[in-house]
Structures are given as structure tokens and as C-alpha cells.
Design a protein around this motif. Structure first.
Motif, PDB file in Angstrom:
ATOM      1  N   HIS A  39      36.105  52.169  30.261  1.00  0.00           N
ATOM      2  CA  HIS A  39      35.491  53.495  30.272  1.00  0.00           C
ATOM      3  C   HIS A  39      36.388  54.578  29.692  1.00  0.00           C
ATOM      4  CE1 HIS A  39      32.507  51.556  32.787  1.00  0.00           C
ATOM      5  NE2 HIS A  39      33.447  51.254  33.652  1.00  0.00           N
ATOM      6  N   SER A  68      33.254  57.102  29.250  1.00  0.00           N
ATOM      7  CA  SER A  68      32.604  57.720  30.401  1.00  0.00           C
ATOM      8  C   SER A  68      33.579  58.425  31.328  1.00  0.00           C
ATOM      9  CB  SER A  68      31.823  56.652  31.189  1.00  0.00           C
ATOM     10  OG  SER A  68      31.133  57.228  32.278  1.00  0.00           O
ATOM     11  N   THR A 113      35.763  63.673  31.731  1.00  0.00           N
ATOM     12  CA  THR A 113      35.096  64.614  32.637  1.00  0.00           C
ATOM     13  C   THR A 113      35.519  66.056  32.378  1.00  0.00           C
ATOM     14  OG1 THR A 113      36.796  64.208  34.327  1.00  0.00           O
ATOM     15  CG2 THR A 113      34.755  62.918  34.479  1.00  0.00           C
ATOM     16  N   GLY A 135      26.706  66.382  31.795  1.00  0.00           N
ATOM     17  CA  GLY A 135      26.583  65.657  33.058  1.00  0.00           C
ATOM     18  C   GLY A 135      26.515  66.641  34.203  1.00  0.00           C
ATOM     19  N   GLY A 163      21.941  65.867  30.584  1.00  0.00           N
ATOM     20  CA  GLY A 163      22.446  66.020  31.938  1.00  0.00           C
ATOM     21  C   GLY A 163      22.269  67.428  32.481  1.00  0.00           C
ATOM     22  N   LEU A 175      20.614  60.240  30.398  1.00  0.00           N
ATOM     23  CA  LEU A 175      21.384  59.348  29.538  1.00  0.00           C
ATOM     24  C   LEU A 175      20.496  58.395  28.752  1.00  0.00           C
ATOM     25  CD1 LEU A 175      24.252  58.516  28.696  1.00  0.00           C
ATOM     26  CD2 LEU A 175      24.201  56.818  30.527  1.00  0.00           C
ATOM     27  N   PRO A 187      31.328  62.470  27.856  1.00  0.00           N
ATOM     28  CA  PRO A 187      30.495  63.544  28.403  1.00  0.00           C
ATOM     29  C   PRO A 187      31.209  64.863  28.669  1.00  0.00           C
ATOM     30  CG  PRO A 187      30.193  61.473  29.600  1.00  0.00           C
ATOM     31  CD  PRO A 187      31.410  61.313  28.746  1.00  0.00           C
ATOM     32  N   SER A 236      29.742  62.494  36.535  1.00  0.00           N
ATOM     33  CA  SER A 236      28.515  61.702  36.417  1.00  0.00           C
ATOM     34  C   SER A 236      27.512  61.954  37.535  1.00  0.00           C
ATOM     35  CB  SER A 236      28.887  60.207  36.458  1.00  0.00           C
ATOM     36  OG  SER A 236      29.563  59.920  37.678  1.00  0.00           O
ATOM     37  N   PHE A 284      24.522  59.502  38.338  1.00  0.00           N
ATOM     38  CA  PHE A 284      25.133  58.228  38.709  1.00  0.00           C
ATOM     39  C   PHE A 284      26.114  58.406  39.863  1.00  0.00           C
ATOM     40  CE2 PHE A 284      24.105  58.161  34.184  1.00  0.00           C
ATOM     41  CZ  PHE A 284      23.316  57.019  34.107  1.00  0.00           C
ATOM     42  N   TYR A 298      31.673  57.526  37.315  1.00  0.00           N
ATOM     43  CA  TYR A 298      31.782  57.342  35.863  1.00  0.00           C
ATOM     44  C   TYR A 298      31.638  55.880  35.461  1.00  0.00           C
ATOM     45  CZ  TYR A 298      36.539  55.558  36.451  1.00  0.00           C
ATOM     46  OH  TYR A 298      37.618  54.785  36.801  1.00  0.00           O
ATOM     47  N   ARG A 315      28.033  55.049  35.188  1.00  0.00           N
ATOM     48  CA  ARG A 315      27.514  55.673  33.964  1.00  0.00           C
ATOM     49  C   ARG A 315      27.921  54.864  32.729  1.00  0.00           C
ATOM     50  NH1 ARG A 315      29.151  61.834  33.035  1.00  0.00           N
ATOM     51  NH2 ARG A 315      31.244  60.930  33.032  1.00  0.00           N
TER      52      ARG A 315
END
Length: 451
Positions: free
Chosen positions: A299, A316, A319, A342, A368, A392, A413, A417, A421, A424, A427
């Protein structure tokens, strides 16, 4: 506070994630008869009772009244230290601690490299463990990276490579070396303000005998200038990146192109890891050859491969908007559609927007909870953006249609998440599945524990 100090106390555990379970198990091993009360979500109550039948389990978030009877509250990292109920408990005389604090109290003599940072901390921590093991050192890899330290309580290692989130830095005990990889605003919902987030991050400096920081960040250099034994990475007289190479001063040590983790920022993470080893007396030059065998963490700019004529990259873990910018820099020169957006925690996207004004990729898809806010800011700056995808699934469908053959679809993103989700990782796995790959093939981080 050590676990033995809990004897005879009225103890509450707040949180039933992996950290909470590790705390319960560790306390049970040392104090099997100690009554424990758990506060968890209602959905977790059945699992908690199955995990430990002796627990007194309450569903829902406790308030000050619910915590009032307890002498000690052991909280999980995700529970903000600034919640009113915890502040009231402290005011009433309760001791608030954590699994992180308990581990440091129990293993105070361990040789620890503790790593924090807004970005780069997981990769740097894993690199430290990987490189130390290549030198034959029995090394533990634990902490926020995916294994609570309490799961390894009582075990020995030559070196402990521990990742600490901003939720944990204030709970650490003395460490041989603290490492700060970067410092940007993040987790404002937990800390309450940018200033408090920075202050909490920098608490690691207060418990670090020696401190290693990123010289490419003037603000970080300024804030840590008073540390009596501060070291740096990222400048030309030490470990740094220049001319496609990782260098130690003027010495060329390793070609960046041989790294499996793409991007110059990952080369800088490698510099941090090598400088950390050097700081604790290990042969970093000899260890550097093992960088070629390091597998990128899942990720984190994870190449999934080619499917349907497009290349797919799972970032993912991104953040923050600055993390998205770093991801785009790693694929500079390619045709890229980036998916952003997100959970909205109020971060400032102006730096991202300004960068897109000057160097936008082929396409930006905003989706998101904060997708509309990002799209509005981009349009106000004259940057083209697609925001018709609300989630997504729709974003991946849109990206597939608008990306030309041979192009890259990048999920980076710049936001958490939680709008869609659990975390992460979920996601990232869902993105992989939507792209046409097996999400279950994305396994956890390799090397956790002691080896």
C-alpha cells in the motif's frame, strides 16, 4: 509504570483492536487474577468475551463517569489522549497509560531505534530492521508498523526497530536513537491542532539520547536544534541522495535505480536507515548492498502490475496531500491518472493545488467525502479535475476510461479511508480488486517480530 504496578489496582482497558488485545494478554500473563474491565464498541463485545471470559465488557465509548471508578486506564493508540473523559480521569487522579508505555517500562534496557514522522516512518523502520539483519544482528521489528511491542514482551533482541505514530511518541521511554523522517500536519482530529500534533511528534526528541532528523526540512531542523546530540541525514556531508545515487559524503554507495521501492523519497528513507545504523555503531556501508533485496511495503507506492492495457499503483497509505505529491514525483514523466480524496479531516490542500497549477498529471479524479472540496479548490486555481465519481468504485471505472493505453492509474488519496473503509489496507485491497488483481495477494508487512 510496569505491569506489576497494576496489582491491586482497578484497571480499565479502552480499545479492543490489536493493541488492546495485546495489553490484555500481557497483563493476564503477569497478573492472571487481576480484574480487568474493557470498553469497546458494541460490535466487538462478543469477540471480547470470547477472547477473555473473565473480562467485564462494556460496549460504547466511556464518559468521565464511567472511568471514575478506575485507578488506571490502559488506552489504545487510536484513542486520543485529549478526549474529555481521559482528561477528567487524570484530573481525578487516575493514571492513563498504554501498551507502548508498559513495554518501555518493562524493557528499559533494550537497545531501541524509535522512528516517527508524518511520512516515511514505516519504510524507514522496516529498512533499519532489514539492513541490521543483513549484518547478522538479531533484530525486532514492531510498533505502529503492525505488531504491538507487548506481543514480544520478555523476548530479547540485539536491536529493536520500533515505529511510533504521533499517538505514541509521548508514551515512549528512553531510546538509544530517535529518528524523525518528516514533519507535516496530520491527524488533526486526534491532536486537536497542528501545533499540538507537532509538539506530540517532537516528544520523541525528549526521550532520545541521540536524535537523527531529516536535513531537507528546515522547520524540523529549527525545532530540534537544541538537542545536545542531534545528527542529520539528507545533506552532502553525510548520507544523502545526489545524481541517481545514495552517497555517504562524496562516496557513491548505491544506485537508486536498484531500489525496488520507487521514488527519490524512498531513497531518502534508505539514507535515514543507513544513518541510523551508523549512529548505533553498525557498518552501514556494508549493509547498503542489501537495499536491493528490500521489498516495498504493501500500500506504499506498491506496483500491482499491468491489467487491461494500464499500469496500476496502490498508494493507499497516502493520507496527506504532501504524500500524494511525493507519489506523483515518483512517476514523473509518465502518463498518470491520480485518484485523490477520502475522509475529510480538514487538512489544507493549498500546497497540492499550487503544485497542480504548474505540473498537473494527465488527469485528476477526486472522490470520497472531501472530493468535492478538493475539486473546488483545483477548479478555482484553473486546474482540470474530474469529480463525478462519488466513491472508489466509480473512481476506478472513470480512471479506466480516461487513461490512455500504457498509462498509469495511481491511487494516492492524500486522505484517510474512514469515509468508505475500515482502514487504508482495506481500501488498497479493494482498489486492487477493482483494477483486476487479487486483493488477497496483498499480504501484510514482511519481517515483523524478531529475526
Amino acid at each position: 509504570m510496569r505491569i506489576a504496578d497494576l496489582a491491586g489496582k482497578r484497571v480499565a482497558i479502552w480499545g479492543f483492536g490489536r493493541e488492546g488485545r495485546a495489553a490484555i494478554a500481557a497483563i493476564r500473563r503477569r497478573l492472571p487474577q487481576l480484574p480487568l474491565t474493557l470498553f469497546c464498541s458494541e460490535a466487538e463485545m462478543g469477540l471480547a468475551r470470547a477472547f477473555d471470559a473473565a473480562l467485564i465488557v462494556h460496549g460504547g465509548e466511556p464518559d468521565a463517569v464511567a472511568l471514575a471508578p478506575f485507578d488506571v486506564v490502559v488506552k489504545s493508540p487510536g484513542i486520543s489522549a485529549y478526549k474529555p473523559a481521559l482528561l477528567a480521569a487524570r484530573e481525578a487522579g487516575a493514571r492513563v497509560t498504554s501498551g507502548t508505555a508498559l513495554w518501555f517500562a518493562e524493557q528499559a534496557s533494550s537497545s531501541v531505534i524509535a522512528v516517527t514522522g508524518t511520512k516515511g516512518k514505516s519504510t524507514t523502520t522496516a529498512l533499519i530492521a532489514h539492513l541490521a539483519r543483513s549484518l547478522g544482528k538479531r533484530t525486532a521489528l514492531a510498533g505502529n508498523i503492525g505488531m504491538p511491542m507487548l506481543e514480544l514482551l520478555g523476548q530479547s533482541a540485539d536491536l529493536w526497530a520500533i515505529e511510533l505514530s504521533s499517538f505514541q511518541t509521548g508514551e515512549a521511554g528512553p531510546v538509544e536513537l530517535g529518528v524523525i523522517t518528516s514533519l507535516y500536519e496530520e491527524h488533526l482530529d486526534w491532536h486537536g491542532s497542528r501545533e499540538r500534533y507537532i509538539d506530540d511528534k517532537l516528544k520523541l526528541a525528549e526521550v532520545s539520547r541521540r536524535l537523527l532528523v531529516n536535513a531537507t526540512q528546515p522547520f524540523l531542523l529549527e525545532r530540534t536544534a537544541q538537542h545536545p546530540q542531534r545528527l542529520v541525514f539528507g545533506q552532502v556531508d553525510g548520507w544523502h541522495v545526489a545524481g541517481g545515487l545514495i552517497r555517504r559524503g562524496p562516496q557513491a554507495v548505491f544506485e537508486i535505480a536498484r531500489l525496488r521501492a520507487p521514488g527519490e523519497h524512498n531513497a531518502l528513507n534508505a539514507c535515514a536507515a543507513l544513518a541510523a545504523l551508523e549512529a548505533v555503531g553498525l557498518d552501514a556501508i556494508s549493509a547498503a548492498a542489501s537495499l536491493a533485496a528490500f521489498r516495498p511495503l504493501p500500500h506504499r507506492l506498491q506496483p500491482l502490475g499491468e491489467h487491461g492495457g494500464l499500469w496500476w499503483i496502490n498508494d493507499s497509505i497516502s493520507t496527506t496531500p504532501l504524500a500524494t505529491l511525493a507519489a506523483l514525483e515518483s512517476v514523473k514523466g509518465r502518463v498518470v491518472t491520480v485518484m485523490v480524496g477520502g475522509h475529510d479531516r480538514g487538512l489544507d490542500w493549498s500546497v497540492f493545488v499550487d503544485a497542480m497549477r504548474h505540473a498537473a498529471p494527465h488527469a485528476i479524479v477526486a472522490q470520497g467525502a472531501n472530493g468535492a472540496r478538493i475539486a473546488d479548490a483545483l477548479r478555482e486555481a484553473g486546474v482540470s479535475v474530474h469529480d463525478e465519481a462519488t466513491d472508489l468504485t466509480a473512481a476506478v471505472d472513470l480512471a479506466r476510461r480516461i487513461t490512455p493505453p500504457g498509462g498509469i492509474v495511481l491511487l494516492s488519496p492524500g486522505a484517510p479511508s474512514f469515509d468508505q473503509f475500515h482502514d487504508y489496507a482495506e481500501r488498497g485491497r479493494r482498489f486492487a480488486e477493482l483494477a483486476g488483481f487479487d486483493g488477497q495477494d496483498i499480504v501484510g508487512i514482511e519481517g515483523l517480530g524478531i529475526a
